[in-house]
Write a protein that holds these residues in place. Sequence first.
Motif, mmCIF file in Angstrom:
data_model
loop_
_atom_site.group_PDB
_atom_site.id
_atom_site.type_symbol
_atom_site.label_atom_id
_atom_site.label_comp_id
_atom_site.label_asym_id
_atom_site.label_seq_id
_atom_site.Cartn_x
_atom_site.Cartn_y
_atom_site.Cartn_z
ATOM 1 N N ARG A 129 2.933 2.532 -15.052
ATOM 2 C CA ARG A 129 3.590 3.057 -13.856
ATOM 3 C C ARG A 129 2.521 3.442 -12.849
ATOM 4 N N LEU A 130 2.530 2.801 -11.689
ATOM 5 C CA LEU A 130 1.548 3.103 -10.658
ATOM 6 C C LEU A 130 1.951 4.376 -9.931
ATOM 7 N N THR A 131 1.069 5.392 -9.965
ATOM 8 C CA THR A 131 1.410 6.691 -9.375
ATOM 9 C C THR A 131 0.565 7.048 -8.165
ATOM 10 N N ALA A 132 -0.629 6.441 -8.042
ATOM 11 C CA ALA A 132 -1.516 6.844 -6.950
ATOM 12 C C ALA A 132 -2.471 5.715 -6.580
ATOM 13 N N VAL A 133 -2.956 5.792 -5.360
ATOM 14 C CA VAL A 133 -3.968 4.875 -4.843
ATOM 15 C C VAL A 133 -5.130 5.712 -4.318
ATOM 16 N N LEU A 134 -6.342 5.329 -4.702
ATOM 17 C CA LEU A 134 -7.552 5.923 -4.151
ATOM 18 C C LEU A 134 -8.206 4.882 -3.251
ATOM 19 N N THR A 135 -8.411 5.225 -1.989
ATOM 20 C CA THR A 135 -8.987 4.289 -1.035
ATOM 21 C C THR A 135 -10.363 4.775 -0.615
ATOM 22 N N THR A 136 -11.370 3.920 -0.768
ATOM 23 C CA THR A 136 -12.733 4.335 -0.440
ATOM 24 C C THR A 136 -12.963 4.392 1.066
ATOM 25 N N HIS A 137 -12.410 3.404 1.820
ATOM 26 C CA HIS A 137 -12.605 3.412 3.270
ATOM 27 C C HIS A 137 -11.572 2.517 3.940
ATOM 28 N N HIS A 138 -11.547 2.553 5.261
ATOM 29 C CA HIS A 138 -10.421 1.987 6.006
ATOM 30 C C HIS A 138 -10.497 0.484 6.227
ATOM 31 N N HIS A 139 -11.598 -0.176 5.910
ATOM 32 C CA HIS A 139 -11.701 -1.611 6.184
ATOM 33 C C HIS A 139 -10.566 -2.373 5.505
ATOM 34 N N TRP A 140 -10.075 -3.409 6.196
ATOM 35 C CA TRP A 140 -8.859 -4.097 5.762
ATOM 36 C C TRP A 140 -8.970 -4.669 4.353
ATOM 37 N N ASP A 141 -10.176 -5.086 3.946
ATOM 38 C CA ASP A 141 -10.317 -5.704 2.627
ATOM 39 C C ASP A 141 -10.353 -4.671 1.502
ATOM 40 N N HIS A 142 -10.160 -3.403 1.840
ATOM 41 C CA HIS A 142 -10.031 -2.342 0.842
ATOM 42 C C HIS A 142 -8.703 -1.599 0.973
ATOM 43 N N ALA A 143 -8.160 -1.535 2.186
ATOM 44 C CA ALA A 143 -7.005 -0.657 2.432
ATOM 45 C C ALA A 143 -5.728 -1.371 2.841
ATOM 46 N N ARG A 144 -5.772 -2.670 3.066
ATOM 47 C CA ARG A 144 -4.615 -3.290 3.705
ATOM 48 C C ARG A 144 -3.377 -3.377 2.801
ATOM 49 N N GLY A 145 -3.545 -3.205 1.487
ATOM 50 C CA GLY A 145 -2.390 -3.262 0.600
ATOM 51 C C GLY A 145 -1.608 -1.973 0.498
ATOM 52 N N ASN A 146 -2.137 -0.897 1.054
ATOM 53 C CA ASN A 146 -1.528 0.418 0.856
ATOM 54 C C ASN A 146 -0.093 0.500 1.369
ATOM 55 N N GLU A 147 0.133 0.045 2.590
ATOM 56 C CA GLU A 147 1.464 0.189 3.192
ATOM 57 C C GLU A 147 2.518 -0.605 2.429
ATOM 58 N N ALA A 148 2.167 -1.807 1.990
ATOM 59 C CA ALA A 148 3.112 -2.610 1.207
ATOM 60 C C ALA A 148 3.440 -1.934 -0.116
ATOM 61 N N LEU A 149 2.447 -1.302 -0.728
ATOM 62 C CA LEU A 149 2.682 -0.615 -2.005
ATOM 63 C C LEU A 149 3.573 0.607 -1.819
ATOM 64 N N VAL A 150 3.390 1.334 -0.718
ATOM 65 C CA VAL A 150 4.239 2.497 -0.444
ATOM 66 C C VAL A 150 5.679 2.067 -0.192
ATOM 67 N N LYS A 151 5.862 0.939 0.461
ATOM 68 C CA LYS A 151 7.213 0.420 0.660
ATOM 69 C C LYS A 151 7.860 0.055 -0.667
ATOM 70 N N GLU A 152 7.058 -0.496 -1.553
ATOM 71 C CA GLU A 152 7.572 -0.902 -2.871
ATOM 72 C C GLU A 152 7.796 0.304 -3.776
ATOM 73 N N ILE A 153 6.913 1.299 -3.657
ATOM 74 C CA ILE A 153 6.975 2.505 -4.504
ATOM 75 C C ILE A 153 6.928 3.716 -3.572
ATOM 76 N N PRO A 154 8.061 4.173 -3.044
ATOM 77 C CA PRO A 154 8.082 5.214 -2.009
ATOM 78 C C PRO A 154 7.392 6.523 -2.416
ATOM 79 N N GLU A 155 7.385 6.846 -3.707
ATOM 80 C CA GLU A 155 6.776 8.102 -4.140
ATOM 81 C C GLU A 155 5.267 7.985 -4.361
ATOM 82 N N LEU A 156 4.704 6.817 -4.110
ATOM 83 C CA LEU A 156 3.280 6.584 -4.333
ATOM 84 C C LEU A 156 2.437 7.486 -3.437
ATOM 85 N N ARG A 157 1.392 8.069 -4.007
ATOM 86 C CA ARG A 157 0.456 8.901 -3.250
ATOM 87 C C ARG A 157 -0.779 8.073 -2.921
#
Length: 284
Positions: A46-74
């Motif tokens: 069960r995916l519960t959280a995402v840790l993002t090192t920095h804002h560059h697209w090749d590290h952070a661009r999946g975050n919004e799609a994951l939050v849409k898929e898992i609304p409670e994701l931190r």
Amino acid sequence: MKVKVISVLEDNYMYLVIEEDSKDAIAVDPAVPHRLLEIVKREGVRLTAVLTTHHHWDHARGNEALVKEIPELRVYGGDDRIAGLTHKVTNGQELKFNTINVRCLFTPCHTSGHMCYFMWEDDCTDSPAVFTGDTLFVGGCGRFFEGTAEQMYHNLTEVLGTLPLDTKVFCGHEYTIKNLKFASLVEPENEKVKEMLSWARARDDDDKPTVPSTLLEEFEYNPFLRLSEEGVQKFTGQTDPIEVLRVLRKEKDNFKKRKERVLPHAMLALEWGLAHTSHSGPVT
């Protein structure tokens, strides 16, 4: 605590950290969300959280799609520019995910809001891990896009360099061969560099990752952690460690340009890929 190393894009790594008792999981820099979710499903976690090192697209661009898929994701990170950010963290802040502990380490330079994440598990004899994004690589360090040599020196020596020597280093890109080719130019007599380069080439031939290394190993062959070594100082013509680092990074940038010039048609292909596919090159 199990770490799944996931190769994505051209040479990026994203990670899935699994607490094996609860089957809860944390993702680090999930740039390709559908790939991550496939592995989450396959692992039965069960995916519960995402840790993002920095804002560059090749590290952070999946975050919004994951939050849409898992609304409670931190989604944690240290920069307001991070896509999908829900929890902004600060230097030294500690997070807890059941038995997994995370200490947030502020390492500005590659970007002004870069965070590394030091991770260990309660009552576990396994070595701790650090997820270094684009600050520390196997055999190298990140480019100074939004910071200074002084900041990177602090990051490498006072922050990451003071972690336990057995700490496993999970970085953001597979740059090991490129980095060690440069390291062999800096210290041609360093036998550990030669040994590691040969090993990395064999891993590449077998299509296997070179991560993780350990901090102890990095001190043996990574020139950016060997600023007081005679050979590194001789290469740079400097003795002050910050100046050694400044020259070393400049030389590495020039070395990269010489070795990796992208032809105009390749640039067009990269731009098309960024706009239309998930297989374009990373921000390095």
